[in-house]
Design a protein around this motif. Structure first.
Motif, PDB file in Angstrom:
ATOM      1  N   ILE A 178       0.971  -1.606   0.073  1.00 58.64           N
ATOM      2  CA  ILE A 178      -0.196  -0.217  -0.054  1.00 58.64           C
ATOM      3  C   ILE A 178       0.466   1.229  -0.086  1.00 58.64           C
ATOM      4  CG2 ILE A 178      -2.241   1.012   1.237  1.00 58.64           C
ATOM      5  CD1 ILE A 178      -2.405  -1.536   0.063  1.00 58.64           C
ATOM      6  N   GLY A 179       1.982   1.022   0.883  1.00 59.09           N
ATOM      7  CA  GLY A 179       3.410   2.660   0.739  1.00 59.09           C
ATOM      8  C   GLY A 179       3.483   1.905  -0.550  1.00 59.09           C
ATOM      9  N   ALA A 180       3.474   1.587  -1.805  1.00 57.76           N
ATOM     10  CA  ALA A 180       4.744   1.397  -2.749  1.00 57.76           C
ATOM     11  C   ALA A 180       2.996   2.513  -3.854  1.00 57.76           C
ATOM     12  CB  ALA A 180       4.770  -0.074  -2.999  1.00 57.76           C
ATOM     13  N   PHE A 181       2.172   2.171  -3.372  1.00 56.01           N
ATOM     14  CA  PHE A 181       1.082   2.852  -4.522  1.00 56.01           C
ATOM     15  C   PHE A 181       0.997   4.006  -3.920  1.00 56.01           C
ATOM     16  CE2 PHE A 181      -1.399  -1.133  -4.422  1.00 56.01           C
ATOM     17  CZ  PHE A 181      -1.516  -1.351  -5.319  1.00 56.01           C
ATOM     18  N   ASN A 182       1.527   4.693  -2.793  1.00 61.48           N
ATOM     19  CA  ASN A 182       2.027   5.843  -2.676  1.00 61.48           C
ATOM     20  C   ASN A 182       3.277   6.606  -2.844  1.00 61.48           C
ATOM     21  OD1 ASN A 182      -0.025   7.167  -0.555  1.00 61.48           O
ATOM     22  ND2 ASN A 182      -0.567   5.382  -0.436  1.00 61.48           N
ATOM     23  N   LEU A 183       4.144   5.854  -3.095  1.00 59.04           N
ATOM     24  CA  LEU A 183       5.232   6.285  -3.865  1.00 59.04           C
ATOM     25  C   LEU A 183       5.653   6.109  -4.896  1.00 59.04           C
ATOM     26  CD1 LEU A 183       8.086   6.777  -3.064  1.00 59.04           C
ATOM     27  CD2 LEU A 183       8.763   4.112  -3.702  1.00 59.04           C
ATOM     28  N   GLY A 184       4.714   5.328  -5.946  1.00 62.84           N
ATOM     29  CA  GLY A 184       4.266   5.222  -6.975  1.00 62.84           C
ATOM     30  C   GLY A 184       3.703   6.371  -7.414  1.00 62.84           C
ATOM     31  N   ASN A 185       2.305   7.303  -6.487  1.00 60.75           N
ATOM     32  CA  ASN A 185       2.435   8.382  -6.604  1.00 60.75           C
ATOM     33  C   ASN A 185       2.737   9.752  -6.847  1.00 60.75           C
ATOM     34  OD1 ASN A 185       0.322   6.960  -7.307  1.00 60.75           O
ATOM     35  ND2 ASN A 185      -1.315   6.977  -4.876  1.00 60.75           N
ATOM     36  N   ALA A 186       4.075   8.881  -5.671  1.00 64.25           N
ATOM     37  CA  ALA A 186       5.006  10.578  -5.764  1.00 64.25           C
ATOM     38  C   ALA A 186       5.622  10.842  -6.473  1.00 64.25           C
ATOM     39  CB  ALA A 186       5.457  10.844  -4.076  1.00 64.25           C
ATOM     40  N   LEU A 187       6.541   9.835  -6.877  1.00 69.24           N
ATOM     41  CA  LEU A 187       7.157   9.637  -8.034  1.00 69.24           C
ATOM     42  C   LEU A 187       6.734   9.949  -9.409  1.00 69.24           C
ATOM     43  CD1 LEU A 187      10.110   8.421  -8.720  1.00 69.24           C
ATOM     44  CD2 LEU A 187       9.296   5.949  -9.366  1.00 69.24           C
ATOM     45  N   ALA A 188       5.565   9.940  -9.645  1.00 65.14           N
ATOM     46  CA  ALA A 188       5.285  10.234 -11.154  1.00 65.14           C
ATOM     47  C   ALA A 188       4.446  11.917 -11.222  1.00 65.14           C
ATOM     48  CB  ALA A 188       4.136   9.150 -10.955  1.00 65.14           C
ATOM     49  N   ALA A 189       4.043  12.567 -10.247  1.00 69.56           N
ATOM     50  CA  ALA A 189       3.491  13.166 -10.280  1.00 69.56           C
ATOM     51  C   ALA A 189       5.017  14.668 -10.294  1.00 69.56           C
ATOM     52  CB  ALA A 189       3.300  13.443  -8.333  1.00 69.56           C
ATOM     53  N   TRP A 190       6.420  13.705  -9.287  1.00 68.25           N
ATOM     54  CA  TRP A 190       7.345  14.352  -9.512  1.00 68.25           C
ATOM     55  C   TRP A 190       7.907  14.564 -11.164  1.00 68.25           C
ATOM     56  CZ3 TRP A 190      12.578  12.605  -9.725  1.00 68.25           C
ATOM     57  CH2 TRP A 190      13.963  13.599 -10.214  1.00 68.25           C
ATOM     58  N   LEU A 191       8.171  13.373 -11.527  1.00 69.02           N
ATOM     59  CA  LEU A 191       8.319  13.509 -12.797  1.00 69.02           C
ATOM     60  C   LEU A 191       7.639  14.308 -14.038  1.00 69.02           C
ATOM     61  CD1 LEU A 191       9.608   9.534 -12.521  1.00 69.02           C
ATOM     62  CD2 LEU A 191      10.956  11.109 -12.911  1.00 69.02           C
ATOM     63  N   GLY A 192       6.378  13.892 -13.407  1.00 73.92           N
ATOM     64  CA  GLY A 192       4.919  14.874 -14.461  1.00 73.92           C
ATOM     65  C   GLY A 192       5.438  15.743 -14.505  1.00 73.92           C
ATOM     66  N   GLY A 193       5.757  16.878 -13.298  1.00 69.94           N
ATOM     67  CA  GLY A 193       5.871  17.982 -13.074  1.00 69.94           C
ATOM     68  C   GLY A 193       7.846  18.151 -13.854  1.00 69.94           C
ATOM     69  N   LEU A 194       8.123  17.904 -13.891  1.00 72.43           N
ATOM     70  CA  LEU A 194       9.554  17.508 -14.869  1.00 72.43           C
ATOM     71  C   LEU A 194       9.239  18.410 -16.461  1.00 72.43           C
ATOM     72  CD1 LEU A 194      12.203  15.095 -12.326  1.00 72.43           C
ATOM     73  CD2 LEU A 194      12.398  17.931 -12.391  1.00 72.43           C
ATOM     74  N   VAL A 195       9.020  17.400 -16.562  1.00 66.97           N
ATOM     75  CA  VAL A 195       8.373  17.337 -18.236  1.00 66.97           C
ATOM     76  C   VAL A 195       7.897  18.808 -18.685  1.00 66.97           C
ATOM     77  CG1 VAL A 195       9.214  14.961 -18.561  1.00 66.97           C
ATOM     78  CG2 VAL A 195       6.623  15.592 -18.495  1.00 66.97           C
ATOM     79  N   ILE A 196       7.048  18.877 -17.344  1.00 66.15           N
ATOM     80  CA  ILE A 196       5.838  20.400 -17.826  1.00 66.15           C
ATOM     81  C   ILE A 196       6.796  21.497 -18.098  1.00 66.15           C
ATOM     82  CG2 ILE A 196       3.987  21.718 -17.304  1.00 66.15           C
ATOM     83  CD1 ILE A 196       2.344  18.749 -16.268  1.00 66.15           C
ATOM     84  N   ALA A 197       8.066  21.140 -16.414  1.00 68.97           N
ATOM     85  CA  ALA A 197       8.112  22.681 -16.200  1.00 68.97           C
ATOM     86  C   ALA A 197       9.249  22.565 -17.596  1.00 68.97           C
ATOM     87  CB  ALA A 197       9.420  21.983 -15.079  1.00 68.97           C
ATOM     88  N   ALA A 198       9.956  21.279 -18.418  1.00 67.11           N
ATOM     89  CA  ALA A 198      10.940  21.362 -19.447  1.00 67.11           C
ATOM     90  C   ALA A 198      10.623  21.979 -20.208  1.00 67.11           C
ATOM     91  CB  ALA A 198      11.640  20.109 -19.746  1.00 67.11           C
ATOM     92  N   GLY A 199       9.163  22.500 -20.678  1.00 69.30           N
ATOM     93  CA  GLY A 199       8.411  23.239 -21.752  1.00 69.30           C
ATOM     94  C   GLY A 199       8.017  21.751 -22.525  1.00 69.30           C
ATOM     95  N   LEU A 200       7.528  21.020 -22.483  1.00 71.22           N
ATOM     96  CA  LEU A 200       6.851  20.345 -23.158  1.00 71.22           C
ATOM     97  C   LEU A 200       5.509  19.699 -23.153  1.00 71.22           C
ATOM     98  CD1 LEU A 200       9.350  16.916 -22.700  1.00 71.22           C
ATOM     99  CD2 LEU A 200      10.134  18.566 -23.739  1.00 71.22           C
ATOM    100  N   GLY A 201       4.465  21.220 -22.511  1.00 69.30           N
ATOM    101  CA  GLY A 201       3.474  20.614 -22.483  1.00 69.30           C
ATOM    102  C   GLY A 201       2.641  20.370 -21.378  1.00 69.30           C
ATOM    103  N   TYR A 202       1.103  20.432 -21.885  1.00 65.12           N
ATOM    104  CA  TYR A 202       0.822  19.481 -20.211  1.00 65.12           C
ATOM    105  C   TYR A 202       0.201  18.022 -20.439  1.00 65.12           C
ATOM    106  CZ  TYR A 202       0.415  24.197 -18.134  1.00 65.12           C
ATOM    107  OH  TYR A 202       0.541  25.605 -17.226  1.00 65.12           O
ATOM    108  N   THR A 203       1.109  17.942 -22.089  1.00 66.79           N
ATOM    109  CA  THR A 203       0.284  16.440 -22.222  1.00 66.79           C
ATOM    110  C   THR A 203       1.107  15.498 -22.009  1.00 66.79           C
ATOM    111  OG1 THR A 203       1.068  17.122 -24.447  1.00 66.79           O
ATOM    112  CG2 THR A 203      -1.858  16.918 -23.525  1.00 66.79           C
ATOM    113  N   ALA A 204       2.738  16.293 -21.978  1.00 70.89           N
ATOM    114  CA  ALA A 204       4.121  15.232 -21.996  1.00 70.89           C
ATOM    115  C   ALA A 204       3.700  14.224 -20.809  1.00 70.89           C
ATOM    116  CB  ALA A 204       5.297  15.810 -21.695  1.00 70.89           C
ATOM    117  N   PRO A 205       3.307  14.777 -19.322  1.00 70.14           N
ATOM    118  CA  PRO A 205       2.723  13.661 -18.138  1.00 70.14           C
ATOM    119  C   PRO A 205       2.115  12.190 -18.726  1.00 70.14           C
ATOM    120  CG  PRO A 205       2.839  15.788 -17.169  1.00 70.14           C
ATOM    121  CD  PRO A 205       2.853  15.733 -19.175  1.00 70.14           C
TER     122      PRO A 205
END
Length: 408
Positions: free
Chosen positions: A329-356
């Motif tokens: 169950i903790g792994a689900f939350n770790l995945g959520n946090a990791l994915a949100a962080w990676l998604g934010g990185l690609v948006i911040a890199a200027g790849l657009g809101y669909t990049a995540p």
């Protein structure tokens, strides 16, 4: 299915509501305490961290008491945390209340999954786990939208007060309906930790992190994606999340049903289809109707992986499933946090809101690869453990000798 599963589902409904409803109430909380929205966002981060660290901690503390009693104590902790949030005189106190409530989250679902599996026949275990998790999925369809509406109309404190009442109902249901199972003999912390040395358990947890992380890479940024790319109004995002929740409900039930019949094929299908749909979401996000359908599919395929992954951990933990189940169950939350962080990185890199969505597709595809690796290792171990076939005795010569003796 026994009524005890209903009590577990009610508890899951309350936990799911308090986890996600805060996302819709951040402006109200921030305005009430005079803080910024990003600062109020620590209520989300703090909860996720509490789940990650609370899952093993509370499970370890509960190894010396019966699982029913531990579930009741966890619901008591959940009630106390939500009451503290509802009555908090300052932001720091509310953050403390969120963390207190989160400590019950991972252990409740981890221990609850073990209890649910023990309440039914072996061929219905995944279905029982799915029924308990239905409370979590229904929370996203009913609890979160209603909680947001109540919080915006009557105040966010009322919402957390209602969630605390839901916890009381869940606690009463567990006390009344869940059988008083004896504490398993010989269960020790060392025994529980030993299960984590199992490569298959670790692979299942990694699949959980990557697979469901793929879902959250897209869903975390669904609001800006749908308003900027698809052209939805801001007020439509709530109903799009309801569609996502409906997909979760359906996927959870289907995943539970078919995981009992063919667990690994169910994982292959759901993870493979999820990676494809997430990749296509980069294109479908630009059309309102198709985007709405895609959101339902992401919710359905994403949560179709939950019952089989949870059952996979239980099956592979070999007599010490409680800690492994809670850690998953903790792994689900770790995945959520990791994915949100990676998604934010690609948006911040200027790849657009669909990049995540591409991030999500890669994560889900990686989970699929691990599923194939896990199955291959299992086949290898099964073949190595299989006893050699006994040699067939050679009887032809003896038969010939007997025939010779008879003719003479």
């Amino acid at each position: 299915m026994p009524l005890a599963l209903l009590a577990l589902a009610i508890g899951a409904f309350g936990i799911g509501t308090t986890e996600f409803v805060i996302m819709g109430l951040l402006p109200e909380v921030a305005g009430d305490f005079g803080i910024s929205i990003p600062t109020a966002g620590y209520l989300v981060t703090g909860y996720a961290l509490g789940v990650m660290f609370g899952a093993p901690l509370m499970t370890v503390l509960g190894t010396r008491i019966s699982r029913k009693r531990m579930l009741m104590l966890l619901m008591g902790l959940f009630i106390a945390g939500n009451l503290l949030s509802a009555l908090a005189p300052s932001f720091g106190v509310m953050l403390t209340g969120r963390v207190v409530a989160s400590l019950a989250h991972g252990a409740f679902f981890g221990i609850g999954a073990v209890v649910a599996a023990e309440l039914v026949a072996p061929d219905k275990k995944a279905g029982a786990i799915a029924l308990m998790f239905t409370g979590l999925t229904v929370a996203n369809v009913v609890g979160v939208p209603l909680g947001t509406l109540v919080g915006q109309s009557l105040g966010w404190r009322v919402t957390f007060g209602i969630v605390a009442v839901l916890g009381v109902v869940g606690l009463a249901g567990i006390a009344k309906l869940v059988p008083d199972m004896p504490k398993p003999e010989g269960v020790r912390l060392r025994h529980e930790l030993a299960a984590l040395k199992n490569v298959q358990v670790l692979l299942a947890m990694a699949m959980t992190v990557l697979g469901f992380g793929g879902v959250f890479a897209a869903i975390t940024y669904i609001a800006p994606m749908m308003t900027h790319a698809a052209g939805f109004a801001d007020g439509s995002v709530t109903w799009l999340l309801v569609l996502f929740g409906l997909g979760m409900v359906g996927g959870n039930l289907v995943g539970g049903r078919y995981a009992d019949r063919a667990l690994m094929p169910m994982l292959y299908l759901s993870l493979g289809a999820l990676s494809v749909v997430l990749a296509l979401f980069t294109l479908t996000a630009h059309n309102k109707a198709v985007a709405a359908v895609t959101i339902v599919l992401i919710g359905g395929l994403g949560f179709a992986t939950v019952p089989p992954l949870q059952k996979r951990v239980l099956d592979q933990a070999h007599g010490a499933p409680t800690l492994a189940s809670a850690l998953n169950i903790g792994a689900f939350n770790l995945g959520n946090a990791l994915a949100a962080w990676l998604g934010g990185l690609v948006i911040a890199a200027g790849l657009g809101y669909t990049a995540p969505n591409w991030v999500g597709a890669v994560l889900a595809a990686s989970a699929l690869v691990l599923a194939f690796v896990s199955a291959a290792l299992e086949r290898r171990d099964t073949s190595a453990a299989a006893p050699a076939a006994p040699a067939t005795p050679v009887t032809a010569p003896a038969t010939a000798e007997r025939r010779t003796a008879v003719t003479h």
